[in-house]
Design an enzyme around this catalytic site. Structure first.
Site, PDB file in Angstrom:
ATOM      1  N   VAL A 134       0.848  -1.204   0.000  1.00  7.38           N
ATOM      2  CA  VAL A 134       0.000   0.000   0.000  1.00  7.38           C
ATOM      3  C   VAL A 134       0.879   1.247   0.000  1.00  7.38           C
ATOM      4  CG1 VAL A 134      -1.835   1.274   1.179  1.00  7.38           C
ATOM      5  CG2 VAL A 134      -1.747  -1.213   1.372  1.00  7.38           C
ATOM      6  N   GLY A 136       3.329   2.442  -1.807  1.00  9.22           N
ATOM      7  CA  GLY A 136       4.755   2.417  -2.167  1.00  9.22           C
ATOM      8  C   GLY A 136       5.699   2.717  -1.022  1.00  9.22           C
ATOM      9  N   ILE A 138       5.615   5.070   1.230  1.00 10.68           N
ATOM     10  CA  ILE A 138       5.081   5.675   2.464  1.00 10.68           C
ATOM     11  C   ILE A 138       4.966   4.577   3.535  1.00 10.68           C
ATOM     12  CG2 ILE A 138       3.171   6.980   3.489  1.00 10.68           C
ATOM     13  CD1 ILE A 138       2.367   7.871   0.675  1.00 10.68           C
ATOM     14  N   GLU A 192      -0.378   1.731 -16.887  1.00 10.57           N
ATOM     15  CA  GLU A 192      -0.169   0.411 -17.495  1.00 10.57           C
ATOM     16  C   GLU A 192      -0.792   0.385 -18.895  1.00 10.57           C
ATOM     17  OE1 GLU A 192       0.968  -2.506 -15.808  1.00 10.57           O
ATOM     18  OE2 GLU A 192       1.407  -1.403 -13.967  1.00 10.57           O
ATOM     19  N   ASP A 203      -7.625  -1.157  -7.958  1.00  9.11           N
ATOM     20  CA  ASP A 203      -6.318  -1.103  -7.286  1.00  9.11           C
ATOM     21  C   ASP A 203      -6.447  -0.331  -5.956  1.00  9.11           C
ATOM     22  OD1 ASP A 203      -3.171  -1.157  -7.546  1.00  9.11           O
ATOM     23  OD2 ASP A 203      -3.708   0.900  -7.031  1.00  9.11           O
ATOM     24  N   LYS A 207      -6.144  -1.657  -1.843  1.00  6.42           N
ATOM     25  CA  LYS A 207      -5.300  -0.994  -0.829  1.00  6.42           C
ATOM     26  C   LYS A 207      -6.149  -0.505   0.344  1.00  6.42           C
ATOM     27  CE  LYS A 207      -2.004   0.440  -4.352  1.00  6.42           C
ATOM     28  NZ  LYS A 207      -1.720   1.505  -5.344  1.00  6.42           N
ATOM     29  N   GLY A 304       6.559   2.852  -8.172  1.00  5.26           N
ATOM     30  CA  GLY A 304       7.871   2.992  -8.802  1.00  5.26           C
ATOM     31  C   GLY A 304       8.848   2.022  -8.180  1.00  5.26           C
TER      32      GLY A 304
HETATM   33  N1  LIG Z   1       5.361  -1.454  -9.979  1.00  2.00           N
HETATM   34  C1  LIG Z   1       5.058  -0.744  -8.891  1.00  2.00           C
HETATM   35  O1  LIG Z   1       5.244   0.489  -8.839  1.00  2.00           O
HETATM   36  C2  LIG Z   1       4.483  -1.441  -7.683  1.00  2.00           C
HETATM   37  C3  LIG Z   1       4.252  -0.695  -6.503  1.00  2.00           C
HETATM   38  C4  LIG Z   1       3.761  -1.340  -5.365  1.00  2.00           C
HETATM   39  C5  LIG Z   1       3.511  -2.699  -5.417  1.00  2.00           C
HETATM   40  N2  LIG Z   1       3.740  -3.396  -6.570  1.00  2.00           N
HETATM   41  C6  LIG Z   1       3.446  -4.830  -6.562  1.00  2.00           C
HETATM   42  O2  LIG Z   1       4.686  -5.536  -6.698  1.00  2.00           O
HETATM   43  C7  LIG Z   1       4.448  -6.762  -7.395  1.00  2.00           C
HETATM   44  C8  LIG Z   1       5.382  -6.826  -8.601  1.00  2.00           C
HETATM   45  O3  LIG Z   1       5.110  -5.719  -9.456  1.00  2.00           O
HETATM   46  P1  LIG Z   1       6.097  -5.347 -10.666  1.00  2.00           P
HETATM   47  O4  LIG Z   1       5.663  -3.990 -11.117  1.00  2.00           O
HETATM   48  O5  LIG Z   1       7.509  -5.568 -10.273  1.00  2.00           O
HETATM   49  O6  LIG Z   1       5.670  -6.433 -11.750  1.00  2.00           O
HETATM   50  P2  LIG Z   1       6.498  -6.899 -13.024  1.00  2.00           P
HETATM   51  O7  LIG Z   1       7.409  -5.819 -13.476  1.00  2.00           O
HETATM   52  O8  LIG Z   1       5.521  -7.471 -13.994  1.00  2.00           O
HETATM   53  O9  LIG Z   1       7.426  -8.071 -12.453  1.00  2.00           O
HETATM   54  C9  LIG Z   1       6.953  -9.356 -12.093  1.00  2.00           C
HETATM   55  C10 LIG Z   1       8.008 -10.360 -12.530  1.00  2.00           C
HETATM   56  O10 LIG Z   1       7.669 -11.658 -12.022  1.00  2.00           O
HETATM   57  C11 LIG Z   1       7.738 -12.583 -13.100  1.00  2.00           C
HETATM   58  N3  LIG Z   1       6.814 -13.698 -12.874  1.00  2.00           N
HETATM   59  C12 LIG Z   1       5.469 -13.712 -13.047  1.00  2.00           C
HETATM   60  N4  LIG Z   1       4.967 -14.928 -12.699  1.00  2.00           N
HETATM   61  C13 LIG Z   1       6.034 -15.657 -12.302  1.00  2.00           C
HETATM   62  C14 LIG Z   1       6.163 -16.984 -11.822  1.00  2.00           C
HETATM   63  N5  LIG Z   1       5.105 -17.787 -11.702  1.00  2.00           N
HETATM   64  N6  LIG Z   1       7.391 -17.432 -11.505  1.00  2.00           N
HETATM   65  C15 LIG Z   1       8.479 -16.623 -11.624  1.00  2.00           C
HETATM   66  N7  LIG Z   1       8.425 -15.349 -12.080  1.00  2.00           N
HETATM   67  C16 LIG Z   1       7.212 -14.875 -12.398  1.00  2.00           C
HETATM   68  C17 LIG Z   1       7.343 -11.772 -14.305  1.00  2.00           C
HETATM   69  O11 LIG Z   1       7.759 -12.422 -15.497  1.00  2.00           O
HETATM   70  P3  LIG Z   1       6.988 -12.045 -16.882  1.00  2.00           P
HETATM   71  O12 LIG Z   1       7.499 -10.692 -17.265  1.00  2.00           O
HETATM   72  O13 LIG Z   1       7.384 -13.132 -17.815  1.00  2.00           O
HETATM   73  O14 LIG Z   1       5.519 -12.056 -16.566  1.00  2.00           O
HETATM   74  C18 LIG Z   1       8.089 -10.478 -14.043  1.00  2.00           C
HETATM   75  O15 LIG Z   1       9.427 -10.556 -14.451  1.00  2.00           O
HETATM   76  C19 LIG Z   1       2.951  -6.775  -7.737  1.00  2.00           C
HETATM   77  O16 LIG Z   1       2.259  -7.491  -6.755  1.00  2.00           O
HETATM   78  C20 LIG Z   1       2.573  -5.303  -7.706  1.00  2.00           C
HETATM   79  O17 LIG Z   1       1.207  -5.099  -7.397  1.00  2.00           O
HETATM   80  C21 LIG Z   1       4.223  -2.798  -7.692  1.00  2.00           C
END
Ligand SMILES: NC(=O)c1ccc[n+]([C@@H]2O[C@H](COP(=O)([O-])OP(=O)(O)OC[C@H]3O[C@@H](n4cnc5c(N)ncnc54)[C@H](OP(=O)(O)O)[C@@H]3O)[C@@H](O)[C@H]2O)c1
Length: 425
Positions: A134, A136, A138, A192, A203, A207, A304
């Site tokens: 939730v 990022g 903060i 996205e 989303d 949160k 981020g």
């Molecule tokens: N991005 C943000 O700013 C942010 C902020 C807060 C929280 N989050 C949370 O953090 C988490 C990750 O987000 P992200 O932005 O880093 O996502 P992302 O860039 O899509 O990274 C996820 C990675 O995990 C891999 N993956 C997916 N399924 C897998 C599996 N079964 N086994 C192994 N690897 C697997 C993906 O591969 P593929 O590319 O092949 O799918 C990708 O490389 C999510 O829950 C998101 O809600 C993100």
């Protein structure tokens, strides 16, 4: 060089967050060691996408086999940053059963299937930490769970989705209409490719479910949150709001009303002097009210890679420095409160409707509102040929009564469009 207690990490996922966690640990390792006596080392990374693996990665660091992490007795903490609710659930479930502590950033998973995982973590006497899920960077989870345990929290308002706040901020600055700015945000990487979860409110709802569970110590899941997004917000509405002294924001509102829980996400008008009105761009903020604290607000980067990674790393350090499962369990939902019916909540509203520019129109609308007990606070009328645009705000009233009045207004011959309504905070 200080000698520290080595804490080995298994990282699941090397996308935006996973790769940032890895790099942040390399960068801050010495500082963390000096400051806490804990020597963080990423031992294995599970990643299925070969394109994500850096060419200079140390040999043997990456794997596609989860067993290499979960069966490795030297790994203390598993960090889940793959996202999604299926594979992530299974990985966390197996990791906890195998004696690992878990850190996750996965709000959708915790808001939909969190209870089973928190119960398992408790039974296994393991940590399940989720600061990054939730808002990022903060530190809202730690603050609410620990610092506010005696604060008597009864209201949590949040701007917890950066994409929608970025779009609405630019609309407020009159830099374009919704669709134009969304497209630009996608091109710049602020939104996205599929923005549905962000702009549709899901989303933010996930949160707010997590924040409400912590604030009120009672489980709230995504299915308990009533939510709407910003797809119907036009530049015209934002301009009218501005004329009346308001800013439009996507707001999460979690409240304890008569001992029951109400959690909703909706686009709302905020007076420009409200602390949340100043939160601009992709920033997030959480505004807390408690019987024993008055008001507190935390704001900062809500997403981020690097900002979110700071929250993940703080969880790992906290787990590593907490004896047993610590003075707080992973989940603090020790009671079961009921839910307050959404239509019984009292809200003030903004209404915009095109009407025939003729005598008696206002009287007809005022009479319907009056009969339902809805009192008008403010009004702007702009003539446009034989039509006029009517913009009203109301005093707080039960939503059931307000929407009954709106339904009746729709039947009036003088109304040329359906009334557009937004809540006012
Ligand atoms: N991005 C943000 O700013 C942010 C902020 C807060 C929280 N989050 C949370 O953090 C988490 C990750 O987000 P992200 O932005 O880093 O996502 P992302 O860039 O899509 O990274 C996820 C990675 O995990 C891999 N993956 C997916 N399924 C897998 C599996 N079964 N086994 C192994 N690897 C697997 C993906 O591969 P593929 O590319 O092949 O799918 C990708 O490389 C999510 O829950 C998101 O809600 C993100």
């Amino acid at each position: 060089m200080v000698e520290g207690r080595v804490v080995q990490i298994g990282l699941l996922g090397f996308g935006t967050i996973g790769s940032s966690v890895y790099r942040l640990i390399q960068k801050e390792r010495d500082q963390i060691l000096e400051g806490t006596g804990v020597d963080l080392r990423v031992k294995k990374v599970l990643e299925i996408a070969p394109s994500r693996i850096p060419t200079d990665a140390p040999t043997g660091l990456f794997t596609t086999d989860f067993a290499e992490i979960v069966d490795d007795p030297s790994i203390d903490v598993v960090v889940e940053v793959i996202g999604g609710t299926d594979a992530a659930f299974d990985f966390i479930d197996v990791a906890l059963r195998s004696g690992k502590n878990v850190v996750t950033a996965n709000k959708q998973l915790l808001a939909s299937r969190g209870e089973a995982l928190f119960t398992l973590a408790k039974d296994e006497r393991r940590h399940l930490r989720f600061e990054a899920a939730v808002a990022g960077a903060i530190p809202i989870i730690k603050v609410m769970r620990e610092s506010m345990i005696a604060a008597g929290l009864h209201t949590v308002y949040g701007i917890v989705n950066g994409t929608t706040n970025y779009i609405l901020t630019r609309m407020h600055q009159e830099e374009g209409d919704y669709a134009e700015i969304l497209l630009e945000a996608q091109e710049l990487g602020y939104a996205e490719a599929d923005p549905t979860a962000d702009v549709g409110g899901a989303d933010a709802a996930a949160k707010m479910a997590i924040l409400a569970s912590i604030a009120f110590h009672s489980r709230v899941t995504l299915s308990n949150v009533v939510y709407a997004g910003i797809e119907s917000i036009t530049l015209d509405v934002v301009r009218h709001a501005k004329e009346l002294g308001f800013v439009v924001k996507l707001v999460g509102a979690a409240r304890l009303i008569e001992g029951k829980v109400s959690v909703r996400v909706f686009p709302a008008l905020l007076p420009t002097n409200h602390p949340l009105a100043s939160i601009s761009g992709s920033n997030n903020a959480v505004f807390l009210e408690g019987t024993d604290i008055g008001e507190i607000m935390l704001m900062g980067p809500g997403a981020g890679g690097v900002p979110t990674a700071t929250a993940v790393v703080s969880d790992i350090v906290s787990v590593a420095n907490t004896k047993d499962v610590g003075f707080l369990q992973s989940c603090s939902c020790y009671r079961r409160l009921g839910f307050y019916a959404a239509e019984e909540v009292e809200s003030a509203f903004f209404i915009k409707v095109s009407v025939a520019d003729e005598a008696g129109v206002l009287a007809q609308i005022a009479s319907i509102f009056g009969a339902q007990g809805v009192s008008i606070a403010n009004m702007i009328q702009e003539g446009r040929g034989d039509e006029a645009e009517l913009v009203l705000t109301t005093h707080p009233t039960k939503e059931r009564q307000f929407f009954a009045a709106i339904e009746q207004t729709k039947g009036l011959a003088c109304c040329r469009t359906e009334p557009m309504t937004l809540r006012v905070l």
